[in-house]
Design a protein around this motif. Structure first.
Motif, PDB file in Angstrom:
ATOM      1  N   UNK A 106      -0.764  -5.545   0.156  1.00  0.00           N
ATOM      2  CA  UNK A 106       0.044  -4.351   0.422  1.00  0.00           C
ATOM      3  C   UNK A 106      -0.777  -3.301   1.167  1.00  0.00           C
ATOM      4  N   UNK A 107      -2.030  -3.130   0.733  1.00  0.00           N
ATOM      5  CA  UNK A 107      -2.906  -2.151   1.374  1.00  0.00           C
ATOM      6  C   UNK A 107      -3.140  -2.511   2.848  1.00  0.00           C
ATOM      7  N   UNK A 108      -3.388  -3.793   3.099  1.00  0.00           N
ATOM      8  CA  UNK A 108      -3.616  -4.251   4.480  1.00  0.00           C
ATOM      9  C   UNK A 108      -2.368  -4.081   5.350  1.00  0.00           C
ATOM     10  N   UNK A 109      -1.213  -4.365   4.761  1.00  0.00           N
ATOM     11  CA  UNK A 109       0.050  -4.178   5.495  1.00  0.00           C
ATOM     12  C   UNK A 109       0.244  -2.702   5.832  1.00  0.00           C
ATOM     13  N   UNK A 110      -0.107  -1.828   4.886  1.00  0.00           N
ATOM     14  CA  UNK A 110       0.066  -0.394   5.094  1.00  0.00           C
ATOM     15  C   UNK A 110      -0.900   0.126   6.159  1.00  0.00           C
ATOM     16  N   UNK A 111      -2.171  -0.258   6.061  1.00  0.00           N
ATOM     17  CA  UNK A 111      -3.165   0.205   7.042  1.00  0.00           C
ATOM     18  C   UNK A 111      -2.814  -0.311   8.440  1.00  0.00           C
ATOM     19  N   UNK A 112      -2.220  -1.512   8.499  1.00  0.00           N
ATOM     20  CA  UNK A 112      -1.812  -2.088   9.794  1.00  0.00           C
ATOM     21  C   UNK A 112      -0.558  -1.434  10.356  1.00  0.00           C
ATOM     22  N   UNK A 113       0.084  -0.592   9.540  1.00  0.00           N
ATOM     23  CA  UNK A 113       1.300   0.070  10.003  1.00  0.00           C
ATOM     24  C   UNK A 113       2.541  -0.811   9.932  1.00  0.00           C
ATOM     25  N   UNK A 114       2.445  -1.931   9.205  1.00  0.00           N
ATOM     26  CA  UNK A 114       3.595  -2.836   9.086  1.00  0.00           C
ATOM     27  C   UNK A 114       4.648  -2.260   8.150  1.00  0.00           C
ATOM     28  N   UNK A 115       4.186  -1.620   7.070  1.00  0.00           N
ATOM     29  CA  UNK A 115       5.112  -1.059   6.085  1.00  0.00           C
ATOM     30  C   UNK A 115       4.383   0.056   5.337  1.00  0.00           C
ATOM     31  N   UNK A 116       5.071   1.166   5.041  1.00  0.00           N
ATOM     32  CA  UNK A 116       4.363   2.261   4.358  1.00  0.00           C
ATOM     33  C   UNK A 116       3.917   1.882   2.937  1.00  0.00           C
ATOM     34  N   UNK A 117       2.739   2.380   2.550  1.00  0.00           N
ATOM     35  CA  UNK A 117       2.142   2.010   1.257  1.00  0.00           C
ATOM     36  C   UNK A 117       3.060   2.319   0.084  1.00  0.00           C
ATOM     37  N   UNK A 118       3.725   3.480   0.124  1.00  0.00           N
ATOM     38  CA  UNK A 118       4.568   3.875  -1.012  1.00  0.00           C
ATOM     39  C   UNK A 118       5.730   2.903  -1.228  1.00  0.00           C
ATOM     40  N   UNK A 119       6.066   2.161  -0.175  1.00  0.00           N
ATOM     41  CA  UNK A 119       7.154   1.182  -0.298  1.00  0.00           C
ATOM     42  C   UNK A 119       6.600  -0.202  -0.612  1.00  0.00           C
ATOM     43  N   UNK A 120       5.578  -0.599   0.155  1.00  0.00           N
ATOM     44  CA  UNK A 120       5.120  -1.990   0.076  1.00  0.00           C
ATOM     45  C   UNK A 120       4.258  -2.247  -1.171  1.00  0.00           C
ATOM     46  N   UNK A 121       3.521  -1.238  -1.625  1.00  0.00           N
ATOM     47  CA  UNK A 121       2.674  -1.471  -2.808  1.00  0.00           C
ATOM     48  C   UNK A 121       3.495  -1.735  -4.074  1.00  0.00           C
ATOM     49  N   UNK A 122       4.486  -0.874  -4.380  1.00  0.00           N
ATOM     50  CA  UNK A 122       5.307  -1.194  -5.566  1.00  0.00           C
ATOM     51  C   UNK A 122       6.061  -2.517  -5.416  1.00  0.00           C
ATOM     52  N   UNK A 123       6.517  -2.817  -4.194  1.00  0.00           N
ATOM     53  CA  UNK A 123       7.261  -4.066  -3.987  1.00  0.00           C
ATOM     54  C   UNK A 123       6.368  -5.277  -4.245  1.00  0.00           C
ATOM     55  N   UNK A 124       5.159  -5.251  -3.668  1.00  0.00           N
ATOM     56  CA  UNK A 124       4.228  -6.383  -3.850  1.00  0.00           C
ATOM     57  C   UNK A 124       3.741  -6.479  -5.291  1.00  0.00           C
ATOM     58  N   UNK A 125       3.299  -5.345  -5.839  1.00  0.00           N
ATOM     59  CA  UNK A 125       2.779  -5.365  -7.215  1.00  0.00           C
ATOM     60  C   UNK A 125       3.891  -5.786  -8.175  1.00  0.00           C
ATOM     61  N   UNK A 126       5.116  -5.339  -7.898  1.00  0.00           N
ATOM     62  CA  UNK A 126       6.237  -5.665  -8.779  1.00  0.00           C
ATOM     63  C   UNK A 126       6.517  -7.153  -8.818  1.00  0.00           C
ATOM     64  N   UNK A 127       6.684  -7.748  -7.640  1.00  0.00           N
ATOM     65  CA  UNK A 127       7.055  -9.170  -7.614  1.00  0.00           C
ATOM     66  C   UNK A 127       5.894 -10.042  -8.106  1.00  0.00           C
ATOM     67  N   UNK A 128       4.665  -9.631  -7.762  1.00  0.00           N
ATOM     68  CA  UNK A 128       3.525 -10.446  -8.191  1.00  0.00           C
ATOM     69  C   UNK A 128       3.153 -10.226  -9.654  1.00  0.00           C
ATOM     70  N   UNK A 129       3.675  -9.153 -10.265  1.00  0.00           N
ATOM     71  CA  UNK A 129       3.439  -9.039 -11.709  1.00  0.00           C
ATOM     72  C   UNK A 129       4.307 -10.051 -12.456  1.00  0.00           C
TER      73      UNK A 129
END
Lengths: 216, 114
Positions: A159-182
C-alpha cells in the motif's frame, strides 16, 4: 500480494531493488557463516514447498482469494537469512518463469515478502515464544501471531509503495490492503500452525523455541 | 549420525512429495478469484494499469502457471507446478550448497593465514 508491472513506479522499484540486493547479499554472508550440512536439503525443500503452496488459492469473502505466503513459516524454521534468500528465489522464479509478479516490480516484491514479512515474523515469533511459557499451545499462538503480522505488514508495504508511486492515495489504499490481508492473514496463521504442528509432532528438533518445552 | 542423516533425507523426500502433490494435484482445485491485491486494485480502479500494459518480460515458460499448447487446463497447471517445484528445489539446494562450499573455502584460507 505479487505486484504486477505498472502499479509501482520506477524510483520506488529501484530503491526497493537496491535494498533487496543489499539485504540478500548480507543474508548470503550470514548464512554462509551459519549453514550446516543438514540444512542444505532443508533449504531446497522449503523453497519448493513455498512455491507449491503459493500456487494454491483459497477463497475468502466476496469473490477474493488468498494464498499461503510462507514468510513466517520459513523464517521460523530456517532463520531470517535463509528465509529471505528462499523467498527471493521463489519470487524471482515466479516472475521469470510464471509471470506471477512483474519483472519491474521484483525489487518491491522481494522487499515486501522476502524482507519485511520475514523479519517481522522472525522477531514476533521469537519474542513471543520466549516471553510466553514453554507450552505447545503458546508456541502455536506465537507462530499464528507472527504469520498474521507477516501478511499484514507485507500488504501494508504494498500500500505504501502504491501511494508513493501515486497509483492510489495512502488513506484509501492502506485500509483497503490491510483490511483484506488481515482476513487472508487468518488463513496464513491457520496454515502455519498446521504445518508447524505437524513438525512439532514429527521433527521437533526443527522448531526453534520448542526445545524449551522439554527442558523445563 | 548416519541414522540421523538417513532420517533427514527421508524427511526431505517426504516434504518434497507433499510439495509436488500440492502443486500438481491440489492446486488446480484452488480458487481462481482475484487475490487480495487484484481485488483492491479492481475496487480502487487501478487494476486497468496491469490489464492495459503487457508484461515487460514476456518469455515466461508458463504465464499464470499454464504451459502453452496443452488443451487441458488442469494438465497444463499440473505440468507447470511439477516443473516449478522441481526447479525451485534444485536451485534452492544449489544455492545452499554453493554457500556451504564458499564457507569451506573461506575456512581453508583462514587456516593458512593462522
Amino acid at each position: 500480494m505479487h505486484i504486477p508491472d505498472g502499479f509501482v513506479n520506477g524510483p520506488v522499484n529501484g530503491v526497493a531493488l537496491a535494498i533487496s540486493v543489499g539485504f540478500c547479499g548480507y543474508a548470503s554472508r550470514r548464512l554462509k557463516r551459519e549453514i550446516d550440512e543438514r540444512q542444505i536439503p532443508l533449504i531446497g525443500v522449503t523453497a519448493a514447498f513455498i512455491f507449491a503452496a503459493q500456487m494454491l488459492n483459497f477463497p475468502i469473502a466476496a469473490g477474493t482469494s488468498g494464498h499461503f505466503l510462507g514468510a513466517a513459516f520459513t523464517s521460523i524454521i530456517l532463520g531470517p537469512w535463509a528465509a529471505s534468500l528462499v523467498m527471493a528465489l521463489v519470487l524471482m522464479i515466479q516472475a521469470l518463469g510464471f509471470a506471477d509478479g512483474g519483472i519491474t516490480a521484483l525489487g518491491s516484491n522481494i522487499f515486501n515478502m522476502g524482507i519485511v514479512s520475514v523479519l517481522v515474523a522472525y522477531f514476533a515469533y521469537n519474542w513471543l515464544a520466549k516471553l510466553l511459557p514453554p507450552k505447545r499451545g503458546f508456541i502455536m499462538l506465537s507462530a499464528a501471531v507472527a504469520a498474521w503480522l507477516s501478511v499484514v505488514s507485507g500488504a501494508s508495504m504494498v500500500a505504501l509503495e502504491l501511494a508513493v508511486s501515486g497509483t492510489s492515495p495512502l488513506v484509501v489504499v492502506l485500509p483497503a490492503m490491510a483490511g483484506i490481508y488481515s482476513i487472508i492473514g487468518v488463513g496464513e496463521a491457520l496454515i502455519t500452525v498446521a504445518i508447524l504442528g505437524t513438525l512439532l509432532a514429527s521433527r521437533r528438533d526443527l522448531v526453534p523455541q520448542a526445545r524449551r518445552m522439554y527442558q523445563e | 549420525m548416519t541414522a540421523r542423516k538417513g532420517r533427514n533425507i527421508g524427511f526431505v523426500f517426504a516434504a518434497f512429495l507433499i510439495a509436488a502433490a500440492i502443486a500438481t494435484i491440489v492446486s488446480p482445485f484452488g480458487s481462481s478469484s482475484p487475490d487480495g491485491l487484484e481485488s483492491v486494485a479492481e475496487e480502487l480502479g487501478f487494476r486497468k494499469i496491469a490489464e492495459e500494459n503487457p508484461a515487460v518480460w514476456d518469455r515466461s515458460f508458463a504465464p499464470g502457471y499454464e504451459v502453452g499448447g496443452i488443451r487441458s487446463k488442469w494438465a497444463s497447471r499440473a505440468i507447470a507446478g511439477a516443473i516449478g517445484t522441481i526447479f525451485v528445489f534444485f536451485t534452492g539446494t544449489g544455492i545452499a550448497l554453493v554457500l556451504r562450499k564458499l564457507r569451506q573455502a573461506h575456512r581453508i584460507t583462514e587456516d593458512r593465514i593462522d
